[in-house]
Enzyme design. Sequence first.
Site, PDB file in Angstrom:
ATOM      1  N   PHE A 196     -27.630  75.037 -29.575  1.00  0.00           N
ATOM      2  CA  PHE A 196     -28.784  75.766 -30.103  1.00  0.00           C
ATOM      3  C   PHE A 196     -29.631  74.990 -31.096  1.00  0.00           C
ATOM      4  CE2 PHE A 196     -24.930  77.217 -32.243  1.00  0.00           C
ATOM      5  CZ  PHE A 196     -25.225  77.130 -33.594  1.00  0.00           C
ATOM      6  N   CYS A 197     -29.085  74.441 -32.161  1.00  0.00           N
ATOM      7  CA  CYS A 197     -29.933  73.823 -33.190  1.00  0.00           C
ATOM      8  C   CYS A 197     -30.779  72.676 -32.652  1.00  0.00           C
ATOM      9  CB  CYS A 197     -29.079  73.347 -34.360  1.00  0.00           C
ATOM     10  SG  CYS A 197     -28.433  74.706 -35.360  1.00  0.00           S
TER      11      CYS A 197
END
Length: 213
Positions: free
Chosen positions: A119-120
Amino acid sequence: MNYEKFEMLDDQNACALLIDHQAGLMLFCGDIDPIHLRNNCIALAKVLKLHNIPVVMSAAAFGPAGPLGPFLPEILELFPDVQPIYRTKINSMHDPRIREAIEVTGRKKVIAAGITADFCVGIPAKTLAAEGYDVRLVMDASGNYSNQMLAASTANLTQYGVKVTNWLSVACELQQDWAIEKTAQGLLEIYREHLPEWSMLQLTSDTWKSLQK
């Protein structure tokens, strides 16, 4: 299946996006131990520095004072003129400062790495790929919560057109030719510092040569 034409990274067509390489997050990854992850992140940063690749850095809001800790100091020292952009957005491409920093480079190949890959750094990588960028996500300088998530991240990223790679592959693409002496010796030094096997091989070779004398 149709494949796009492969074009190597070089010092004129690539920029880099490093996200959340923060000390506290190093402990979050379960697919790679924090010692090797840190080693790979620093090695990648040194490769980017060696080839003068424009670098954009971002970290979670609150910066060093927050619960995730500071950006790795070894990386910050390599790029004293680059300040991490502290953000609240999960998708870094939703932060206009980060988007502008990438766009201003004028480069369409993005070397991306960060914690974590799903995600990040994964979400902005997919966003960039959807917008036509050639994105190389450096998995061994990113990390995932578990090996299961590593497999899921790799599958998901490639489904959206992100190319999954590693720091050594990026280094070789950027070098392109060992005859380019201005960076060849620097890359071999990075090998020596961050590839234990290469270091031992070089030590063995150097010892053998000294004995021949």
